[in-house]
Design a protein around this motif. Sequence first.
Motif, PDB file in Angstrom:
ATOM      1  N   GLY A 132      37.306 -10.553   1.707  1.00 25.59           N
ATOM      2  CA  GLY A 132      36.312  -9.558   1.505  1.00 25.59           C
ATOM      3  C   GLY A 132      36.964  -8.157   1.854  1.00 25.59           C
ATOM      4  O   GLY A 132      37.800  -7.903   2.360  1.00 25.59           O
ATOM      5  N   GLU A 133      36.020  -7.110   1.265  1.00 27.06           N
ATOM      6  CA  GLU A 133      36.117  -5.693   1.240  1.00 27.06           C
ATOM      7  C   GLU A 133      35.010  -5.025   1.666  1.00 27.06           C
ATOM      8  O   GLU A 133      33.614  -5.489   1.099  1.00 27.06           O
ATOM      9  N   PHE A 134      35.065  -4.094   2.647  1.00 23.59           N
ATOM     10  CA  PHE A 134      33.928  -3.738   3.361  1.00 23.59           C
ATOM     11  C   PHE A 134      34.113  -2.033   3.453  1.00 23.59           C
ATOM     12  O   PHE A 134      33.668  -1.434   4.428  1.00 23.59           O
ATOM     13  N   ASP A 135      34.273  -1.662   2.285  1.00 18.79           N
ATOM     14  CA  ASP A 135      34.569  -0.116   2.243  1.00 18.79           C
ATOM     15  C   ASP A 135      33.227   0.664   1.866  1.00 18.79           C
ATOM     16  O   ASP A 135      32.494   0.056   1.145  1.00 18.79           O
ATOM     17  N   ALA A 136      32.978   1.757   2.343  1.00 18.71           N
ATOM     18  CA  ALA A 136      31.949   2.583   1.676  1.00 18.71           C
ATOM     19  C   ALA A 136      30.685   2.029   1.570  1.00 18.71           C
ATOM     20  O   ALA A 136      29.904   2.179   0.787  1.00 18.71           O
ATOM     21  N   GLY A 137      30.521   1.496   2.747  1.00 20.43           N
ATOM     22  CA  GLY A 137      29.166   0.633   2.976  1.00 20.43           C
ATOM     23  C   GLY A 137      28.785  -0.566   2.154  1.00 20.43           C
ATOM     24  O   GLY A 137      27.651  -1.022   2.126  1.00 20.43           O
ATOM     25  N   ALA A 138      29.521  -0.932   1.147  1.00 26.58           N
ATOM     26  CA  ALA A 138      29.521  -2.285   0.427  1.00 26.58           C
ATOM     27  C   ALA A 138      30.391  -3.112   1.001  1.00 26.58           C
ATOM     28  O   ALA A 138      31.361  -3.146   1.680  1.00 26.58           O
ATOM     29  N   SER A 139      29.918  -4.171   0.192  1.00 25.29           N
ATOM     30  CA  SER A 139      31.049  -5.526   0.650  1.00 25.29           C
ATOM     31  C   SER A 139      31.239  -6.103  -0.878  1.00 25.29           C
ATOM     32  O   SER A 139      30.090  -6.438  -1.480  1.00 25.29           O
ATOM     33  N   ALA A 140      32.264  -6.732  -0.909  1.00 23.99           N
ATOM     34  CA  ALA A 140      32.649  -7.731  -1.962  1.00 23.99           C
ATOM     35  C   ALA A 140      33.597  -8.949  -1.589  1.00 23.99           C
ATOM     36  O   ALA A 140      34.327  -8.830  -0.660  1.00 23.99           O
ATOM     37  N   PHE A 141      33.269  -9.995  -2.159  1.00 25.90           N
ATOM     38  CA  PHE A 141      34.258 -11.141  -1.820  1.00 25.90           C
ATOM     39  C   PHE A 141      34.859 -11.923  -3.189  1.00 25.90           C
ATOM     40  O   PHE A 141      34.187 -11.570  -4.182  1.00 25.90           O
ATOM     41  N   ASN A 142      35.656 -12.532  -2.842  1.00 26.93           N
ATOM     42  CA  ASN A 142      36.554 -13.086  -4.094  1.00 26.93           C
ATOM     43  C   ASN A 142      35.736 -14.128  -4.686  1.00 26.93           C
ATOM     44  O   ASN A 142      35.331 -15.178  -3.858  1.00 26.93           O
ATOM     45  N   PRO A 143      35.336 -14.145  -5.901  1.00 23.61           N
ATOM     46  CA  PRO A 143      34.624 -15.222  -6.552  1.00 23.61           C
ATOM     47  C   PRO A 143      35.126 -16.766  -6.514  1.00 23.61           C
ATOM     48  O   PRO A 143      34.249 -17.727  -6.235  1.00 23.61           O
ATOM     49  N   ASP A 144      36.306 -16.829  -6.477  1.00 31.59           N
ATOM     50  CA  ASP A 144      36.974 -18.155  -6.380  1.00 31.59           C
ATOM     51  C   ASP A 144      36.756 -18.769  -4.895  1.00 31.59           C
ATOM     52  O   ASP A 144      36.531 -19.915  -4.698  1.00 31.59           O
ATOM     53  N   GLU A 145      36.948 -17.800  -3.828  1.00 32.37           N
ATOM     54  CA  GLU A 145      36.668 -18.411  -2.602  1.00 32.37           C
ATOM     55  C   GLU A 145      35.075 -18.595  -2.451  1.00 32.37           C
ATOM     56  O   GLU A 145      34.937 -19.587  -1.569  1.00 32.37           O
ATOM     57  N   SER A 146      34.446 -18.053  -2.898  1.00 30.72           N
ATOM     58  CA  SER A 146      32.873 -18.181  -2.731  1.00 30.72           C
ATOM     59  C   SER A 146      32.506 -19.389  -3.279  1.00 30.72           C
ATOM     60  O   SER A 146      31.678 -20.328  -2.695  1.00 30.72           O
ATOM     61  N   ALA A 147      33.034 -19.604  -4.518  1.00 28.06           N
ATOM     62  CA  ALA A 147      32.852 -20.985  -5.307  1.00 28.06           C
ATOM     63  C   ALA A 147      33.512 -22.254  -4.610  1.00 28.06           C
ATOM     64  O   ALA A 147      32.981 -23.369  -4.471  1.00 28.06           O
ATOM     65  N   ALA A 148      34.658 -22.039  -4.242  1.00 29.65           N
ATOM     66  CA  ALA A 148      35.178 -23.095  -3.382  1.00 29.65           C
ATOM     67  C   ALA A 148      34.638 -23.447  -2.106  1.00 29.65           C
ATOM     68  O   ALA A 148      34.497 -24.728  -2.030  1.00 29.65           O
ATOM     69  N   LEU A 149      34.077 -22.506  -1.487  1.00 28.32           N
ATOM     70  CA  LEU A 149      33.334 -22.825  -0.096  1.00 28.32           C
ATOM     71  C   LEU A 149      32.135 -23.550  -0.508  1.00 28.32           C
ATOM     72  O   LEU A 149      31.611 -24.540   0.142  1.00 28.32           O
ATOM     73  N   ALA A 150      31.303 -22.986  -1.216  1.00 29.01           N
ATOM     74  CA  ALA A 150      29.956 -23.638  -1.716  1.00 29.01           C
ATOM     75  C   ALA A 150      30.288 -25.114  -2.375  1.00 29.01           C
ATOM     76  O   ALA A 150      29.510 -25.872  -2.024  1.00 29.01           O
TER      77      ALA A 150
END
Length: 270
Positions: free
Chosen positions: A29-47
Amino acid sequence: SGSIPPEVPMAKLVPPQLVRSLMSSGCMGEFDAGASAFNPDESAALARWLARLLATRTAEAGDAFVDTLAAVLEAGTRRHRVADPLACHKGCASCCHQQVSVPAPEIFAIARRLRRSRALAAAQARLAVWPGRRVVDPARVLDPTRPCVFLVDEACGIHLFRPMVCRAIVSLSKPACLRRLAAGNGNIPFPRSHEAIRQWIETAVWTAHSAAGLEPRGYDLEAGVAAVLADPGIEARWYAGEAALAAAADPPLPPQTASEITRLRQMARL
């Protein structure tokens, strides 16, 4: 009263490599400038992995589900640790005076682990005089007169197997926590990464429920565990599609969460 179906051999419950990486090394994940972003492959694999566990509908898979959540959260927050020290420590229980909403598999796992622990008798004694479900007042989230039923001498009596949300809630200021407890509400400073990672995991949790044909809904921790301790058969009936935890059910998830579930299901092809 129902029973849990035969358990799947552990060899079939080994998570895929990407999920194992999330459990050991955390997310990208990236949490810069008040925003957050996650790797789509990681999200899909976890789900996908969580959906597979829920679809198995066994106690063993339910425990693996809960252990996955705890490991991914721990690894993720460790990887994205903030520079400022956390104010949380044993004996600081300000946050343990509010209603806690958790997924059903966590209810079942906590009840099961309580039954095997030395804390069972004490928990049952407290539940015997428990005043019942809290009336949640949006203007007063915390109630100093209503500590969690599992709080013992200002320490969590189920700390080793506490819910994910309790693991994720942290503070950078003890005075802010004490002010919030006294006022019943208010803001406390916390690491943005903790909250973002918790929300990211919860999206995967609810997506997995939807994909496995189970209702994505939270349940009151105290009411849910009390019900399952009194009737262990609730677990099998819930997995069979019955509203076996209806008395502990929280309101439906908000529409925004439903939209996030739809997006992640499409991404994960579930």
